[in-house]
Scaffold this active site. Structure first.
Site, PDB file in Angstrom:
ATOM      1  CE1 TYR A 112     -20.184 -10.057 -40.918  1.00  0.00           C
ATOM      2  CE2 TYR A 112     -20.773  -9.077 -43.029  1.00  0.00           C
ATOM      3  CZ  TYR A 112     -19.815  -9.509 -42.134  1.00  0.00           C
ATOM      4  OH  TYR A 112     -18.482  -9.393 -42.449  1.00  0.00           O
ATOM      5  CG  HIS A 113     -23.448  -4.363 -38.498  1.00  0.00           C
ATOM      6  ND1 HIS A 113     -24.392  -3.815 -39.329  1.00  0.00           N
ATOM      7  CD2 HIS A 113     -24.005  -4.364 -37.249  1.00  0.00           C
ATOM      8  CE1 HIS A 113     -25.470  -3.498 -38.626  1.00  0.00           C
ATOM      9  NE2 HIS A 113     -25.261  -3.838 -37.367  1.00  0.00           N
ATOM     10  CB  SER A 168     -30.676  -4.717 -42.198  1.00  0.00           C
ATOM     11  OG  SER A 168     -30.392  -5.759 -43.117  1.00  0.00           O
ATOM     12  N   GLY A 218     -33.090  -1.535 -37.722  1.00  0.00           N
ATOM     13  CA  GLY A 218     -33.444  -1.928 -36.363  1.00  0.00           C
ATOM     14  C   GLY A 218     -33.240  -0.753 -35.428  1.00  0.00           C
ATOM     15  N   GLY A 246     -30.144   1.909 -35.818  1.00  0.00           N
ATOM     16  CA  GLY A 246     -30.464   2.515 -37.101  1.00  0.00           C
ATOM     17  C   GLY A 246     -30.476   1.562 -38.272  1.00  0.00           C
ATOM     18  CB  CYS A 267     -34.152  -9.645 -40.763  1.00  0.00           C
ATOM     19  SG  CYS A 267     -32.950  -8.329 -41.068  1.00  0.00           S
TER      20      CYS A 267
END
EC number: 2.3.1.181
Length: 217
Positions: free
Chosen positions: A77-78, A138, A140, A151, A169
């Site tokens: 989530y962002h 997090s 990725g 990032g 994740c």
């Protein structure tokens, strides 16, 4: 030979898809002379599903959009109050391996939080950074043509409730932490400034050049 100059782009608040496509474009069109860049941004609420993502890990997206993306990892989530940093680096030129880059990114977060007396750590079997078994950052990445994009996301001062709509994740019941509640950076701007310092030091960049916004394409 490594480029010892790192260009920092401060993007402010930008929607996820436009920045994602800009990253792809920069990576696809860069050459051996292109700068290494670090993009610092904050996104509106969005779930992003990585290439390893499984739909069952999205429990209840509700009114938050879900975007399938080309990074590694699973769903995350962002949202506002979260620092997102995209390292666009030519790791082939700098002779940095992918695992080494991941370790450097994680360690830069650990080192930054240590300045605030926060004991954070990485896990060998679960990428990201943790405090007391709660996830605070997090990670990725995607590597294309020997260059990195996508990032990290560091929780600073945000509403953590949307994380409960997913298995972050891919881990059911994973609890999240954030900087402000632990006495760390109080704002996304402060976190970005401090993380830029530790990241550039670990990767060996000697000169930082700051820009506002994306370069004209």
């Amino acid at each position: 030979m490594q480029d010892t100059t790192l260009h920092i782009r401060h993007l402010g608040k930008q929607d996820y898809e436009s920045v994602w496509h800009a990253m792809q474009h920069y990576t696809d069109t860069r050459d051996s002379e292109s700068h290494d860049e670090l993009w610092i941004v904050e996104h509106p609420p969005v779930f992003t599903q990585g290439q390893a993502g499984k739909s069952e890990h999205i429990l209840n997206a509700g009114d938050i959009p879900v975007i399938q993306v080309d990074r590694g990892g699973q769903v995350t989530y962002h949202g506002p109050g979260q620092l997102v940093v995209y390292p666009l680096l030519d790791i082939k030129r700098s002779k940095v391996g992918v695992r080494q880059l991941v370790t450097h990114i994680e360690q830069s977060i650990v080192d930054m939080l240590a300045k605030y007396d926060i004991n954070a750590y990485a896990k060998a079997d679960a990428p990201g950074v943790y405090v007391d078994e709660r996830k605070i950052a997090s990670l990725g990445l995607r590597i294309r043509k020997g260059c990195s994009f996508h990032g990290l996301a560091l929780n600073v001062d945000m509403d953590l409730a949307p994380f409960r709509r997913i298995n972050p994740c891919g881990y059911a019941g994973l609890e999240m932490a954030q900087c402000k509640a632990l006495g760390g950076p109080q704002t996304v701007i402060e976190a970005g400034e401090q993380l830029t310092i530790t990241f550039s030091q670990l990767l060996g960049y000697q000169h930082l050049v700051h820009h506002q916004g994306l370069a004209a394409s």
